[in-house]
Design a protein around this motif. Structure first.
Motif, mmCIF file in Angstrom:
data_model
loop_
_atom_site.group_PDB
_atom_site.id
_atom_site.type_symbol
_atom_site.label_atom_id
_atom_site.label_comp_id
_atom_site.label_asym_id
_atom_site.label_seq_id
_atom_site.Cartn_x
_atom_site.Cartn_y
_atom_site.Cartn_z
ATOM 1 N N GLY A 85 4.021 5.945 -5.253
ATOM 2 C CA GLY A 85 4.329 5.820 -6.675
ATOM 3 C C GLY A 85 5.485 4.895 -7.014
ATOM 4 O O GLY A 85 6.076 5.013 -8.087
ATOM 5 N N ALA B 34 -0.368 11.955 -2.273
ATOM 6 C CA ALA B 34 -0.080 10.666 -2.913
ATOM 7 C C ALA B 34 0.763 10.918 -4.153
ATOM 8 O O ALA B 34 0.516 11.870 -4.887
ATOM 9 N N ARG C 65 0.836 -1.221 0.000
ATOM 10 C CA ARG C 65 0.000 0.000 0.000
ATOM 11 C C ARG C 65 0.860 1.256 0.000
ATOM 12 O O ARG C 65 0.558 2.235 -0.688
ATOM 13 N N GLY D 259 1.351 8.230 -6.239
ATOM 14 C CA GLY D 259 0.970 7.142 -7.141
ATOM 15 C C GLY D 259 -0.111 7.571 -8.121
ATOM 16 O O GLY D 259 -0.432 8.749 -8.258
ATOM 17 N N LYS D 260 -0.695 6.584 -8.791
ATOM 18 C CA LYS D 260 -1.620 6.857 -9.896
ATOM 19 C C LYS D 260 -3.081 7.035 -9.475
ATOM 20 O O LYS D 260 -3.681 8.054 -9.668
ATOM 21 N N GLN D 261 -3.648 6.000 -8.906
ATOM 22 C CA GLN D 261 -5.094 5.986 -8.724
ATOM 23 C C GLN D 261 -5.466 6.001 -7.252
ATOM 24 O O GLN D 261 -5.339 4.995 -6.582
ATOM 25 N N HIS D 262 -5.928 7.111 -6.808
ATOM 26 C CA HIS D 262 -6.221 7.160 -5.383
ATOM 27 C C HIS D 262 -7.565 7.805 -5.087
ATOM 28 O O HIS D 262 -7.706 8.563 -4.172
ATOM 29 N N ASP D 263 -8.547 7.457 -5.911
ATOM 30 C CA ASP D 263 -9.879 8.010 -5.735
ATOM 31 C C ASP D 263 -10.409 7.643 -4.355
ATOM 32 O O ASP D 263 -10.956 8.466 -3.637
ATOM 33 N N THR D 264 -10.253 6.402 -3.991
ATOM 34 C CA THR D 264 -10.884 5.942 -2.748
ATOM 35 C C THR D 264 -9.840 5.501 -1.731
ATOM 36 O O THR D 264 -10.158 5.244 -0.589
ATOM 37 N N GLU D 265 -8.604 5.431 -2.187
ATOM 38 C CA GLU D 265 -7.583 4.814 -1.357
ATOM 39 C C GLU D 265 -7.044 5.774 -0.309
ATOM 40 O O GLU D 265 -6.959 6.972 -0.519
ATOM 41 N N SER D 266 -6.661 5.249 0.823
ATOM 42 C CA SER D 266 -5.993 6.075 1.824
ATOM 43 C C SER D 266 -4.948 5.247 2.538
ATOM 44 O O SER D 266 -4.924 4.031 2.408
ATOM 45 N N LEU D 267 -4.083 5.916 3.276
ATOM 46 C CA LEU D 267 -3.080 5.203 4.049
ATOM 47 C C LEU D 267 -3.700 4.645 5.317
ATOM 48 O O LEU D 267 -4.643 5.216 5.854
ATOM 49 N N ASN D 268 -3.168 3.574 5.797
ATOM 50 C CA ASN D 268 -3.544 3.024 7.092
ATOM 51 C C ASN D 268 -3.207 4.055 8.185
ATOM 52 O O ASN D 268 -2.235 4.797 8.065
ATOM 53 N N ASP E 246 2.447 1.851 -3.385
ATOM 54 C CA ASP E 246 1.401 2.371 -4.263
ATOM 55 C C ASP E 246 1.186 3.856 -3.997
ATOM 56 O O ASP E 246 1.166 4.681 -4.913
ATOM 57 N N TRP E 247 1.056 4.217 -2.734
ATOM 58 C CA TRP E 247 0.814 5.607 -2.348
ATOM 59 C C TRP E 247 1.944 6.520 -2.834
ATOM 60 O O TRP E 247 1.704 7.613 -3.354
#
Lengths: 241, 241
Positions: free
Chosen positions: A122, B215, A116, B217-226, A119-120
Motif C-alpha cells: 500500500g 495485502a 510490486r 494495497g488496493k487491487q489484488h484480485d489476481t496479484e501475488s508476491l513473487n 503496491d502490495w
C-alpha cells in the motif's frame, strides 16, 4: 500489416532517450495490458493477435500475426499483445505517508520487484535518484505485473529531496539497530541503496534512523541480502505493526 | 594453454545431464570461488587470470588469459576466475529444525535468492521437489553468492517426504490465516510453490497450517508476491519471534 514506421518506433522505445522523446512506453502480455487499460494510463496503440479487448479501444487496435509480434516483442516468449502507452505527466510527491526512496538501483528486475512490493504493502509513491533505472524500461514494466499502474515513481535529486524532508529517514546499515526491536513510524522515508555499494556516503549523512535486519546464520562477514528481499522484509515490518 | 578437453568439459557443465555424469559443477568470480575454497567442497580445477590463491591449491591452478576466460565463462562479464568443484555426496535430512520445501521452483534466480535467504536466517536445509531447478546450475550457483556452501539442498519426492513428516507443514494461500497473527512454531516445513501455479493440489492436501501474507494495497484480485520476496517475509516472521 505492421508498418515499418511502427516497427521502428517500438524498437526505439527500448531506449530511454526515445521514450523521453516520444513520451511513450511499451507494455506486453495480456494480463499487463489489461491492467494498464483499466488504469488512468492512456493507450496509444494496441498490437494484438486477436481482438479480445472492449469496444472502447477499437480505434487503437491493430491485428497482427505471430511473426509480426515476434519482430516487435522484447520478450523471449511473446504473449499475444504489445501495446504502446503514453508516459503520464508527473504528479506531486505526497510526503504524508511512508515512501521508499531508491539510491541508484540499477537492475530492472530489482526495481520491478520493489514496485510490486510497494503496491502490495500500500505504498503509492517511490522517490528515485536520477540515476536509478527508468521505470518505463520494458524489463521493469514487465516485471511489475501491472503494479506500475498503482505506484507512482518520481525521479529527482535524492539529496535535495531528503534534505528538505521533515520526518524520519530510515536506512539499513550493518551497524544499525535491530529492525525487529526498533520503533518504526507510520510516516517516513525508507532509503534502499545500490546493489553493489549500498547507500551512498552523501545520502548516509541524511539518514536519521539506522536500522539492520539481523542475520541468524553463521558466516556473514561480507554477505548481505539482495536489495529486493531486504525491501520485502523491511516493508513487512513497517506495515504489520 | 587451455586444453580443448577442458573447454568441452566446462561447457558441458551448463547441462544437468553432464553435471550428474561428471559429478562436477562450475563456480565463477573471485568472491564465490574463495567462499567455496574455504568450505567443505572439494575443488577439482581452478582457471584464473592471476594466482592469488593460497599454496593449498597450487596443483589445481591453471593460469589462463582473458580471451580464454571469456571462452569458458557463463557470465556476460567474466570475473577473473572459474573453478570446477565436485558435487558433494548427499547428507541426511535433519527434520528437527525449520526447513523450506520447494514445490517446482523453475527460475534459477529465485532458487538462488531463496538459498541466500535460508543462509541469512540460519536455515541449513532445503527440500526440493525433483523437478525444481538444479542447485548446481551455473545461474543458481552464481546468484547464491557463496550461500550454497552453507545450505544443503535435497532433491526428493516431495509428497513422500511431507507425508512421512511429523510436525507442522506450512503453506501460503490466499485464504490462509494472517501470518502476522498466526502462531509459528520453531520446527516445521514451510512449502513454497511454483512461480506460476503456486503449491500443487497433491501437496496442498498435506498442508496442516495455511497462512497468508495480507495485502495492504488496493487491487489484488489476481496479484501475488513473487516467490522469493514471499519467502523473505515468511522467514523474517518465523525467525524474529
Amino acid at each position: 500489416m505492421l508498418s515499418k514506421n511502427n516497427i521502428k518506433l517500438i524498437k526505439s522505445l527500448e531506449h530511454k532517450k526515445f521514450r523521453i522523446q516520444h513520451q511513450l512506453f511499451v507494455v506486453e502480455g495480456l494480463k499487463s495490458v489489461h491492467e494498464f487499460l483499466k488504469s488512468d494510463f492512456q493507450v496509444e496503440k494496441i498490437f494484438t493477435l486477436t481482438n479480445n479487448f472492449t469496444n472502447n479501444f477499437e480505434d487503437k487496435i491493430e491485428i497482427i500475426n505471430e511473426d509480426e509480434l515476434k519482430k516487435i516483442s522484447f520478450l523471449k516468449a511473446p504473449n499475444q499483445v504489445l501495446a504502446i502507452f503514453k508516459i503520464p505527466s508527473i504528479k506531486k510527491i505526497d510526503s504524508n505517508n511512508l515512501v521508499v526512496a531508491l539510491d541508484t538501483i540499477n537492475d530492472p528486475g530489482n526495481l520491478g520487484t520493489i514496485i510490486r512490493l510497494c503496491d502490495w504493502f500500500g505504498l503509492e509513491q517511490i522517490i528515485c535518484s536520477k540515476d536509478t533505472v527508468d521505470c518505463y524500461n520494458p524489463k521493469v514494466v514487465q516485471s511489475t505485473m501491472g503494479s506500475l499502474t498503482r505506484v507512482q515513481l518520481f525521479y529527482t535529486d535524492l539529496k535535495e529531496f531528503i534534505s528538505s524532508y521533515d520526518g524520519h529517514v530510515y536506512g539499513t546499515f550493518m551497524e544499525g539497530n535491530n529492525i525487529y526491536e526498533s520503533e518504526l513510524s507510520k510516516k517516513g522515508v525508507i532509503v534502499m541503496g545500490n546493489e553493489a555499494n549500498g547507500i551512498s556516503p552523501e545520502i548516509e549523512k541524511l539518514i536519521t534512523q539506522k536500522i539492520a535486519i539481523p542475520a541468524f546464520g553463521k558466516q556473514h562477514d561480507t554477505e548481505s541480502l539482495n536489495v529486493a528481499t531486504a525491501t520485502a522484509i523491511i516493508l513487512s515490518e513497517f506495515k504489520r505493526r
